[in-house]
Each structure stands twice: as C-alpha cells, then as structure tokens.
Write an enzyme that holds these catalytic residues in place. Structure first.
Site, short mmCIF file in Angstrom:
data_model
loop_
_atom_site.label_atom_id
_atom_site.label_comp_id
_atom_site.label_asym_id
_atom_site.label_seq_id
_atom_site.Cartn_x
_atom_site.Cartn_y
_atom_site.Cartn_z
CB SER A 18 -0.90 0.01 1.24
OG SER A 18 -1.53 1.26 1.33
CB SER A 20 -2.49 4.38 2.37
OG SER A 20 -3.50 4.16 1.42
CE LYS A 67 -11.63 -0.84 0.47
NZ LYS A 67 -11.65 -0.25 -0.87
CG ASN A 88 -12.47 4.13 2.19
OD1 ASN A 88 -13.33 4.87 2.67
ND2 ASN A 88 -11.59 4.57 1.31
CG ASP A 103 -12.82 3.18 -1.85
OD1 ASP A 103 -11.70 3.70 -1.90
OD2 ASP A 103 -13.05 2.09 -1.28
N GLY A 126 -18.04 -6.44 -7.42
CA GLY A 126 -17.45 -6.55 -6.08
C GLY A 126 -17.61 -5.26 -5.29
CE1 TYR A 213 -4.56 0.95 -6.48
CE2 TYR A 213 -2.18 1.23 -6.57
CZ TYR A 213 -3.31 0.77 -5.92
OH TYR A 213 -3.19 0.14 -4.71
N GLY A 233 -6.60 3.96 -12.28
CA GLY A 233 -7.20 4.27 -10.98
C GLY A 233 -6.35 5.11 -10.06
P1 NDP Z 1 -13.78 -7.92 -5.40
O1 NDP Z 1 -13.02 -9.16 -5.11
O2 NDP Z 1 -14.78 -7.45 -4.40
O3 NDP Z 1 -14.56 -8.11 -6.82
C1 NDP Z 1 -13.92 -8.59 -7.95
C2 NDP Z 1 -14.87 -8.57 -9.16
O4 NDP Z 1 -14.05 -8.85 -10.29
C3 NDP Z 1 -15.98 -9.61 -9.16
O5 NDP Z 1 -17.13 -9.05 -9.73
C4 NDP Z 1 -15.43 -10.73 -10.04
O6 NDP Z 1 -16.43 -11.44 -10.77
C5 NDP Z 1 -14.62 -9.94 -11.03
N1 NDP Z 1 -13.50 -10.69 -11.62
C6 NDP Z 1 -12.40 -11.15 -10.99
N2 NDP Z 1 -11.58 -11.75 -11.88
C7 NDP Z 1 -12.20 -11.65 -13.09
C8 NDP Z 1 -11.85 -12.08 -14.41
N3 NDP Z 1 -10.72 -12.74 -14.65
N4 NDP Z 1 -12.70 -11.82 -15.42
C9 NDP Z 1 -13.84 -11.14 -15.19
N5 NDP Z 1 -14.25 -10.73 -13.96
C10 NDP Z 1 -13.42 -10.98 -12.93
O7 NDP Z 1 -12.70 -6.81 -5.71
P2 NDP Z 1 -12.73 -5.25 -5.37
O8 NDP Z 1 -13.97 -4.64 -5.90
O9 NDP Z 1 -12.39 -5.05 -3.94
O10 NDP Z 1 -11.44 -4.72 -6.20
C11 NDP Z 1 -11.45 -4.80 -7.61
C12 NDP Z 1 -10.26 -4.05 -8.19
O11 NDP Z 1 -10.31 -2.67 -7.83
C13 NDP Z 1 -8.89 -4.54 -7.72
O12 NDP Z 1 -8.09 -4.71 -8.86
C14 NDP Z 1 -8.36 -3.41 -6.84
O13 NDP Z 1 -6.95 -3.32 -6.96
C15 NDP Z 1 -9.04 -2.19 -7.46
N6 NDP Z 1 -9.21 -1.07 -6.54
C16 NDP Z 1 -8.72 0.18 -6.87
C17 NDP Z 1 -8.91 1.25 -6.01
C18 NDP Z 1 -8.35 2.59 -6.35
O14 NDP Z 1 -8.34 3.48 -5.48
N7 NDP Z 1 -7.90 2.83 -7.56
C19 NDP Z 1 -9.67 1.13 -4.74
C20 NDP Z 1 -10.17 -0.20 -4.51
C21 NDP Z 1 -9.94 -1.25 -5.38
P3 NDP Z 1 -17.16 -12.78 -10.19
O15 NDP Z 1 -18.27 -12.30 -9.30
O16 NDP Z 1 -17.66 -13.46 -11.41
O17 NDP Z 1 -16.10 -13.56 -9.46
#
Ligand code: NDP
Length: 267
Positions: A18, A20, A67, A88, A103, A126, A213, A233
């Site tokens: 991180s 942060s 979270k 968060n 966020d 997610g 990002y 990001g």
């Molecule tokens: P979650 O684990 O909560 O959700 C992941 C989602 O991605 C699910 O909907 C999942 O689908 C889908 N997924 C995972 N792998 C694949 C794939 N190969 N193909 C298609 N769909 C896929 O993750 P988060 O929401 O917590 O985080 C997601 C991303 O956001 C991360 O990469 C994280 O680094 C980034 N992020 C960036 C931030 C920023 O400030 N820029 C802040 C927070 C997060 P399914 O339901 O089908 O499994």
C-alpha cells in the site's frame, strides 16, 4: 486520553504494497501536522475495533478484505457508506469509531473532470463496483452492471440497478462512461469480459476508466487503441486519500491543500 502526537494506519491483508502511508505522511509533513501514518496487517476483520483501540489510533483507512467488517465495527456510519455497507475510513470522535466511504466520492472527483456523464456501465460486481454504482445512483445517473457470474449481481438487483451477465449482455447501447472494476488485468494480461463484449462496449462509450492503478491493463490498452479518453485508478486512489484526510483532521484543511502534498507519492 490519547497523546497529542496522533497515529494513523492502514488496515488490510496484504498491506505491504500500500502507498497510503507515503501519501498521508507526505501530507502530514507538508502541512506541518504532528502525526504519523503506518501500516498494519490485520488478519481477522472481527478484531478491527479491538486492534484500533489497542494501538491507540486516531484514524485508519481500511483496504481488502476488511471494508465490510469495518462497516460493522463502527459505532456510527456516515453518508454513502450506509448505502454501500462498506467503510474505508474510520475516525475516532469522542471515543467512538465513526466510519466513512471515500472510495465513492474519490472516484467521482477523478471522473467528473473528464466530461459530462449521465450513464455508466460498470464491469464487475465486487466492493469497488458497489461504491462506484452508489456514487452515480446518488447523482440520479443511470447505472448498468455487467458481471461474469450472476451471484454477486443480487446485491445490485435488490437495489434496482440494471444487471447483465456475459450471457445476457445487450450489444449496441451507449454509455457515457465504461468502468472496469474487476481484477482482470491486475496479475495476468486478460480482458474483464470476452473480446466481443469489450469491443462492442468500447465502440459505444465516451470515456473509460480502469480502477487498477499504475499499470496499462489490456482493458486500458484497448480503450487507448479505440481512441477513447481514458485513465487508470491512480486519481481515484489519490482522491479517496485526500477525502479521508479531511475526515482525519475534522475538515481543518481543504482538499486542494492536501492534494498538493499527497500527490507527491505518485511521482
Ligand atoms: P472484489 O473481489 O470485491 O470483486 C472482484 C470482481 O471482479 C468480481 O465481480 C469478479 O467477478 C470480477 N472478476 C475477478 N476476476 C475476473 C476475471 N478474470 N474476469 C472477469 N471478472 C473478474 O474486488 P474489489 O472490488 O475489492 O477490487 C477490484 C479491483 O479494484 C482490484 O483490482 C483493486 O486493486 C481495485 N481497486 C482500486 C482502487 C483505487 O483506489 N484505484 C480502490 C479499490 C480497489 P465474479 O463475481 O464473477 O467472481
């Protein structure tokens, strides 16, 4: 009684990657604040409140996978975090843990600089998708969610969002903004949905963002090649931190003042 030297942290697992601590320490030092920000690997979300008090913290940011646990650990939750059911940022106020979600406003701040947006298509369902969807819903914008599997769409369906899986995807509809919130592209070079879906969406969107990002993911690369204004990001990360900082110090500093120092973590 807490010491006057305030201590803040990020809780997550893993947390070693991180930035942060760098962001917040730059801002604290730059603004002349007697405080310090560290990282703490929290393995069990159920221990969040206990750990916060044991470490005598004044505030924390919370990242994956805690979270939702943070939302439940707070004595009070403010604003859009109640809709998202994820927190968060936690601040100690009169010995109570008060939770926020930065966020959602952080993403909005980064994206609304791009241009006019009233319809959004989000890839993924997610935690990040929940925050972004809630932010646009609060602005009364139209929000569509596309996810690989149907299970995670239930949360969105219950709240009236338009939802599609890859199988039920409808081609040819226009969206002002297309957002990738899946982790596809983070480790492996893969698109967040089959090529036909991604290329169809890119033909019908004005702007694109990948929340991953510091990296050109295959999704971002495809958007660039299609000539669509796009970004990663990094700004979302910066602004969620800037807004968290305003909560940590009870709005004593403006977002502009904080941003000047915090963005040094990104060079
Ligand atoms: P979650 O684990 O909560 O959700 C992941 C989602 O991605 C699910 O909907 C999942 O689908 C889908 N997924 C995972 N792998 C694949 C794939 N190969 N193909 C298609 N769909 C896929 O993750 P988060 O929401 O917590 O985080 C997601 C991303 O956001 C991360 O990469 C994280 O680094 C980034 N992020 C960036 C931030 C920023 O400030 N820029 C802040 C927070 C997060 P399914 O339901 O089908 O499994």
């Amino acid at each position: 009684m807490r010491k006057s030297h305030k201590l803040f942290a990020i809780f997550g697992d893993p947390v070693s990657h991180s930035i942060s601590p760098l962001m917040h320490n730059y801002a604290m030092r730059g603004l002349g604040i007697d405080a310090c920000y560290t990282r703490y690997r929290l393995e069990e979300g159920t221990k969040l409140a206990e750990t916060f008090h044991q470490l005598r913290l004044s505030g924390v940011n919370v990242t994956v996978p805690h979270k939702e646990a943070a939302y439940h650990a707070c004595d009070r939750v403010e604003g859009i975090a109640n809709e998202i059911e994820a927190v968060n940022t936690i601040v100690l106020q009169e010995d109570k843990l008060v939770g926020y979600n930065t966020d959602a406003p952080g993403f909005l701040k980064s994206v609304l600089q791009m241009g006019h947006i009233s319809s959004v298509c989000i890839l993924g369902a997610g935690g990040t998708a929940k925050a972004i969807a809630s932010a646009f819903k609060a602005r009364k914008n139209s929000v569509t969610i596309i996810n690989r599997s149907p299970n995670r769409l239930e949360w969105f369906e219950k709240r009236g969002y338009r939802c599609m899986t890859w199988e039920t995807f409808k081609a040819g509809e226009h969206y002002d903004l297309l957002v990738n919130t899946t982790s596809a592209g983070l480790q492996e070079a893969m698109l967040p949905a089959p090529e036909t879906i991604i290329f169809n969406l890119l033909r019908h969107t004005s702007y694109a963002i990948d929340v991953i990002y510091n990296k050109t993911t295959p999704f971002l690369q495809a958007a660039k090649e299609a000539g669509i204004p796009c970004k990663d990001g990094s700004e979302m990360l910066l602004y969620q931190g800037v807004i968290a900082f305003t909560h940590f110090f009870a709005h004593r500093y403006t977002e502009e003042e904080i941003e000047v120092f915090m963005k040094r973590a990104f060079v």
